[in-house]
Design a protein around this motif. Sequence first.
Motif, mmCIF file in Angstrom:
data_model
loop_
_atom_site.group_PDB
_atom_site.id
_atom_site.type_symbol
_atom_site.label_atom_id
_atom_site.label_comp_id
_atom_site.label_asym_id
_atom_site.label_seq_id
_atom_site.Cartn_x
_atom_site.Cartn_y
_atom_site.Cartn_z
ATOM 1 N N UNK A 1 24.801 47.303 95.034
ATOM 2 C CA UNK A 1 25.121 45.947 95.486
ATOM 3 C C UNK A 1 25.886 45.215 94.394
ATOM 4 N N UNK A 2 26.732 44.276 94.825
ATOM 5 C CA UNK A 2 27.391 43.352 93.905
ATOM 6 C C UNK A 2 26.891 41.942 94.227
ATOM 7 N N UNK A 3 26.684 41.163 93.181
ATOM 8 C CA UNK A 3 26.264 39.775 93.352
ATOM 9 C C UNK A 3 27.498 38.879 93.316
ATOM 10 N N UNK B 1 33.740 47.878 100.545
ATOM 11 C CA UNK B 1 32.544 48.733 100.596
ATOM 12 C C UNK B 1 32.887 50.115 101.132
ATOM 13 N N UNK B 2 32.082 51.093 100.727
ATOM 14 C CA UNK B 2 32.238 52.463 101.226
ATOM 15 C C UNK B 2 30.870 52.987 101.644
ATOM 16 N N UNK C 1 28.056 47.367 98.283
ATOM 17 C CA UNK C 1 29.357 47.857 97.833
ATOM 18 C C UNK C 1 29.493 49.363 98.049
ATOM 19 N N UNK C 2 28.434 50.122 97.775
ATOM 20 C CA UNK C 2 28.441 51.569 97.978
ATOM 21 C C UNK C 2 27.124 51.990 98.611
ATOM 22 N N UNK D 1 32.705 61.799 107.193
ATOM 23 C CA UNK D 1 33.670 61.383 106.172
ATOM 24 C C UNK D 1 33.360 59.956 105.721
ATOM 25 N N UNK D 2 33.807 59.577 104.528
ATOM 26 C CA UNK D 2 33.565 58.214 104.048
ATOM 27 C C UNK D 2 34.145 57.175 104.995
#
Length: 169
Positions: A138-140, A64-65, A149-150, A72-73
């Motif tokens: 999101x990711x499932x 994840x970011x 995820x982001x 900063x990220x």
Amino acid sequence: MKRAIFIAAALVALIPSTSILARAHHVSASMTDTQKIEAWGVKWKRQLEAGDIEPLRDMYEPDAILMSNGSPPQVGVDAILAFLTRNKTAGNAVTIDFANEEIVIDKDRAYLTAKYWMTITIPSGSVIDVMGRSFLVYKKGADDSWRLWRDIDNQAPDILTEGRPAPAS
């Protein structure tokens, strides 16, 4: 014989609790993906406001970011959790509210746009209000759980203090 009857009675007593567990699983399984994303946000808010950040680990994808306005990220779960822990470490109290604008589900991805309002109260009593818009992806997972995820957050001139949702009663 009495022992066998006692064991049978004890097993029968367990049947209702087993059906309750099955119903609870069914309720969770019957939630729509949109409801699961909304519930994710409620849990995230609760953990952040309590300063209990470690349980958030399972709510993020490993890669994840977090791209927060002016910072900063933060790449990876460890960096994100360290970033989110800063306020607790500093002794600050945090409240945050969201107003979802749009949730789009596309197979194993979900996209959420939301307004946010965050209030940070530092130990001296000074208050910092930050508001803006978030875009979350999101990711499932194979376990049917949605993980962030982001996360892109920015301050937006159209998000005003007056638009903050009233606290839930």
